[in-house]
Design a protein around this motif. Structure first.
Motif, PDB file in Angstrom:
ATOM      1  N   ILE A 255     -21.696 -85.362 -22.854  1.00 57.60           N
ATOM      2  CA  ILE A 255     -22.159 -84.011 -23.154  1.00 57.60           C
ATOM      3  C   ILE A 255     -21.230 -82.915 -23.809  1.00 57.60           C
ATOM      4  O   ILE A 255     -21.781 -81.939 -24.646  1.00 57.60           O
ATOM      5  CB  ILE A 255     -22.417 -83.325 -21.614  1.00 57.60           C
ATOM      6  N   GLY A 256     -19.850 -83.088 -23.468  1.00 64.10           N
ATOM      7  CA  GLY A 256     -18.925 -81.938 -23.972  1.00 64.10           C
ATOM      8  C   GLY A 256     -18.913 -82.149 -25.477  1.00 64.10           C
ATOM      9  O   GLY A 256     -18.947 -81.361 -26.351  1.00 64.10           O
ATOM     10  N   LEU A 257     -18.866 -83.716 -25.847  1.00 62.46           N
ATOM     11  CA  LEU A 257     -18.771 -83.950 -27.378  1.00 62.46           C
ATOM     12  C   LEU A 257     -20.026 -83.492 -28.096  1.00 62.46           C
ATOM     13  O   LEU A 257     -19.927 -82.864 -29.120  1.00 62.46           O
ATOM     14  CB  LEU A 257     -18.500 -85.522 -27.484  1.00 62.46           C
ATOM     15  N   MET A 258     -21.287 -83.698 -27.621  1.00 57.80           N
ATOM     16  CA  MET A 258     -22.336 -83.361 -28.049  1.00 57.80           C
ATOM     17  C   MET A 258     -22.684 -81.718 -28.216  1.00 57.80           C
ATOM     18  O   MET A 258     -23.013 -81.126 -29.220  1.00 57.80           O
ATOM     19  CB  MET A 258     -23.570 -84.006 -27.615  1.00 57.80           C
ATOM     20  N   GLY A 259     -22.172 -81.124 -27.413  1.00 54.74           N
ATOM     21  CA  GLY A 259     -22.203 -79.911 -27.165  1.00 54.74           C
ATOM     22  C   GLY A 259     -21.424 -79.121 -28.093  1.00 54.74           C
ATOM     23  O   GLY A 259     -21.739 -78.232 -28.755  1.00 54.74           O
ATOM     24  N   ALA A 260     -20.029 -79.411 -28.232  1.00 55.78           N
ATOM     25  CA  ALA A 260     -19.150 -79.031 -29.363  1.00 55.78           C
ATOM     26  C   ALA A 260     -19.481 -79.187 -30.637  1.00 55.78           C
ATOM     27  O   ALA A 260     -19.484 -78.182 -31.417  1.00 55.78           O
ATOM     28  CB  ALA A 260     -17.754 -79.730 -29.059  1.00 55.78           C
ATOM     29  N   ALA A 261     -20.215 -80.256 -31.008  1.00 54.51           N
ATOM     30  CA  ALA A 261     -20.815 -80.718 -32.121  1.00 54.51           C
ATOM     31  C   ALA A 261     -21.994 -79.588 -32.479  1.00 54.51           C
ATOM     32  O   ALA A 261     -21.969 -79.279 -33.819  1.00 54.51           O
ATOM     33  CB  ALA A 261     -21.301 -82.126 -32.355  1.00 54.51           C
ATOM     34  N   SER A 262     -22.822 -79.635 -31.333  1.00 51.09           N
ATOM     35  CA  SER A 262     -24.027 -78.712 -31.746  1.00 51.09           C
ATOM     36  C   SER A 262     -23.527 -77.324 -31.957  1.00 51.09           C
ATOM     37  O   SER A 262     -24.184 -76.630 -32.961  1.00 51.09           O
ATOM     38  CB  SER A 262     -24.804 -78.634 -30.514  1.00 51.09           C
ATOM     39  N   SER A 263     -22.791 -76.760 -31.158  1.00 52.51           N
ATOM     40  CA  SER A 263     -22.048 -75.530 -31.458  1.00 52.51           C
ATOM     41  C   SER A 263     -21.424 -75.388 -32.874  1.00 52.51           C
ATOM     42  O   SER A 263     -21.608 -74.112 -33.378  1.00 52.51           O
ATOM     43  CB  SER A 263     -21.301 -75.111 -30.322  1.00 52.51           C
ATOM     44  N   TRP A 264     -20.452 -76.503 -33.244  1.00 57.98           N
ATOM     45  CA  TRP A 264     -20.069 -76.112 -34.475  1.00 57.98           C
ATOM     46  C   TRP A 264     -20.963 -76.020 -35.700  1.00 57.98           C
ATOM     47  O   TRP A 264     -21.011 -75.221 -36.480  1.00 57.98           O
ATOM     48  CB  TRP A 264     -19.331 -77.312 -34.668  1.00 57.98           C
ATOM     49  N   ILE A 265     -21.978 -76.622 -35.463  1.00 60.49           N
ATOM     50  CA  ILE A 265     -23.280 -76.784 -36.491  1.00 60.49           C
ATOM     51  C   ILE A 265     -23.858 -75.400 -36.543  1.00 60.49           C
ATOM     52  O   ILE A 265     -24.299 -74.715 -37.614  1.00 60.49           O
ATOM     53  CB  ILE A 265     -24.455 -77.843 -36.207  1.00 60.49           C
ATOM     54  N   VAL A 266     -24.141 -74.817 -35.294  1.00 63.81           N
ATOM     55  CA  VAL A 266     -24.917 -73.551 -35.237  1.00 63.81           C
ATOM     56  C   VAL A 266     -23.811 -72.771 -35.862  1.00 63.81           C
ATOM     57  O   VAL A 266     -24.078 -71.717 -36.560  1.00 63.81           O
ATOM     58  CB  VAL A 266     -25.191 -73.118 -33.736  1.00 63.81           C
ATOM     59  N   SER A 267     -22.600 -72.759 -35.519  1.00 63.43           N
ATOM     60  CA  SER A 267     -21.559 -71.649 -36.282  1.00 63.43           C
ATOM     61  C   SER A 267     -21.587 -71.632 -37.535  1.00 63.43           C
ATOM     62  O   SER A 267     -21.448 -70.805 -38.073  1.00 63.43           O
ATOM     63  CB  SER A 267     -20.055 -71.899 -35.664  1.00 63.43           C
ATOM     64  N   ARG A 268     -21.695 -72.911 -38.404  1.00 59.42           N
ATOM     65  CA  ARG A 268     -21.671 -73.169 -39.677  1.00 59.42           C
ATOM     66  C   ARG A 268     -22.878 -72.621 -40.218  1.00 59.42           C
ATOM     67  O   ARG A 268     -22.876 -71.852 -41.457  1.00 59.42           O
ATOM     68  CB  ARG A 268     -21.490 -74.518 -39.918  1.00 59.42           C
ATOM     69  N   ALA A 269     -24.193 -72.753 -39.761  1.00 61.23           N
ATOM     70  CA  ALA A 269     -25.479 -72.401 -40.072  1.00 61.23           C
ATOM     71  C   ALA A 269     -25.323 -70.913 -40.119  1.00 61.23           C
ATOM     72  O   ALA A 269     -25.887 -70.443 -41.251  1.00 61.23           O
ATOM     73  CB  ALA A 269     -26.450 -73.157 -39.311  1.00 61.23           C
ATOM     74  N   THR A 270     -25.036 -70.468 -39.021  1.00 62.85           N
ATOM     75  CA  THR A 270     -24.983 -68.889 -39.056  1.00 62.85           C
ATOM     76  C   THR A 270     -24.127 -68.294 -40.105  1.00 62.85           C
ATOM     77  O   THR A 270     -24.247 -67.106 -40.513  1.00 62.85           O
ATOM     78  CB  THR A 270     -24.901 -68.175 -37.550  1.00 62.85           C
ATOM     79  N   GLY A 271     -22.685 -68.725 -40.027  1.00 64.99           N
ATOM     80  CA  GLY A 271     -21.838 -68.211 -41.306  1.00 64.99           C
ATOM     81  C   GLY A 271     -22.525 -68.325 -42.637  1.00 64.99           C
ATOM     82  O   GLY A 271     -22.126 -67.508 -43.371  1.00 64.99           O
ATOM     83  N   ALA A 272     -23.397 -69.521 -43.075  1.00 66.05           N
ATOM     84  CA  ALA A 272     -23.869 -69.364 -44.310  1.00 66.05           C
ATOM     85  C   ALA A 272     -24.759 -68.122 -44.407  1.00 66.05           C
ATOM     86  O   ALA A 272     -25.098 -67.834 -45.646  1.00 66.05           O
ATOM     87  CB  ALA A 272     -24.861 -70.564 -44.244  1.00 66.05           C
TER      88      ALA A 272
END
Length: 285
Positions: A255-272
């Motif tokens: 859960i921690g791994l999938m959560g970290a990956a999902s948060s990273w994707i959201v962070s990159r998407a919003t950064g764009a």
């Protein structure tokens, strides 16, 4: 004066960006340090379990990394994707609902005083309620367990997005210089909202979206208590009930791994969506 690593703060993102450009091996060194940190973490964990450490914290019954690795191998040699897919769908659907409602309501509350007076008091009353406390009401309110699980994950994501959006809108509106500049240029309220409030609020909204994604995964185990059959959170809970400890830790780490990956994707998407912040993100990579 040109901006270089020597005339700006040592710890600033711009300094790190300049240093990486001057010496690309620094980025590789940071990756090595992070891998070593993970290796050190698992090594200390293994040592504490092997020695049966028991001083304030008892590691005698905690499964060691080797036992967790064995449980993980067994999980992935069976049929893992049905559980991973189920958890992903619940989290993503709940997150999509929560982020949409959170942004819309947050903008309305931050922009209109009437919406703030009508909506914020009851929402603030509900915000501290933990996800586990919603289980009985979720059973009563929704026709099936799947809808209840999506609801609980959405509760976890909703409030961080809402509060961050409200604070972002309010902080932008409190910057009277920007508002007056827009008014001097003939901007009407809609133009001020579109060209000043929305871009000014984006960093806060992006932070809320990233935190909200993590909270949605945080609520997954609570939500999947209702599942009955599938889901990583359900496996974690079922293993606890049956006192099968290694899969508990495996589920937590997954859960921690999938959560970290999902948060990273959201962070990159919003950064764009905020190109003016790309330099800082590149510098902090």
């Amino acid at each position: 004066m040109a901006v270089t690593a020597s005339n700006i703060g040592k710890g600033s993102p711009y300094a790190r960006s300049a240093q990486v450009k001057a010496n690309p091996f620094l980025l590789a060194n940071r990756s090595i340090r992070r891998l070593l940190a993970l290796a050190l973490f698992f090594g200390i964990w293994q040592l504490l379990c092997a020695t049966g450490f028991d001083l304030f914290i008892n590691f005698q019954l905690v499964p060691a990394p080797t036992e967790v690795a064995k449980a993980t191998l067994e999980f992935f040699t069976a049929d893992p994707w049905v559980h991973i897919k189920s958890s992903l769908m619940r989290v993503l659907l709940g997150y999509a609902i929560a982020s949409s409602l959170g942004i819309v309501l947050g903008v309305l509350i931050g922009w209109f005083e009437a919406f703030e007076d009508l909506l914020l008091p009851p929402l603030e009353l509900l915000r501290p309620i933990p996800a586990v406390a919603w289980i009985p009401l979720a059973i009563l309110m929704f026709p099936n367990a799947e809808s209840g699980m999506v609801y609980i994950t959405s509760i976890g994501a909703f409030f961080p997005v809402l509060i961050s959006t409200v604070r972002g809108v309010e902080s932008t509106l409190s910057d009277t210089v920007l508002i007056r500049v827009g008014q001097c240029l003939g901007a009407r309220p809609w133009h001020i909202f579109k060209h000043i409030v929305v871009p000014g609020s984006m960093p806060s909204i992006a932070s809320g979206l990233t935190i909200g994604m993590g909270n949605a995964w945080f609520c997954l185990v609570t939500a999947e208590i209702l599942a009955g059959r599938y889901g990583v959170g359900y496996i974690t809970w079922e293993s606890y009930v049956t006192s099968n400890y290694p899969p508990i830790v495996m589920g937590m780490l997954l859960i921690g791994l999938m959560g970290a990956a999902s948060s990273w994707i959201v962070s990159r998407a919003t950064g764009a969506l905020m190109p003016w912040r790309v330099i800082r993100k590149q510098g902090s990579a």
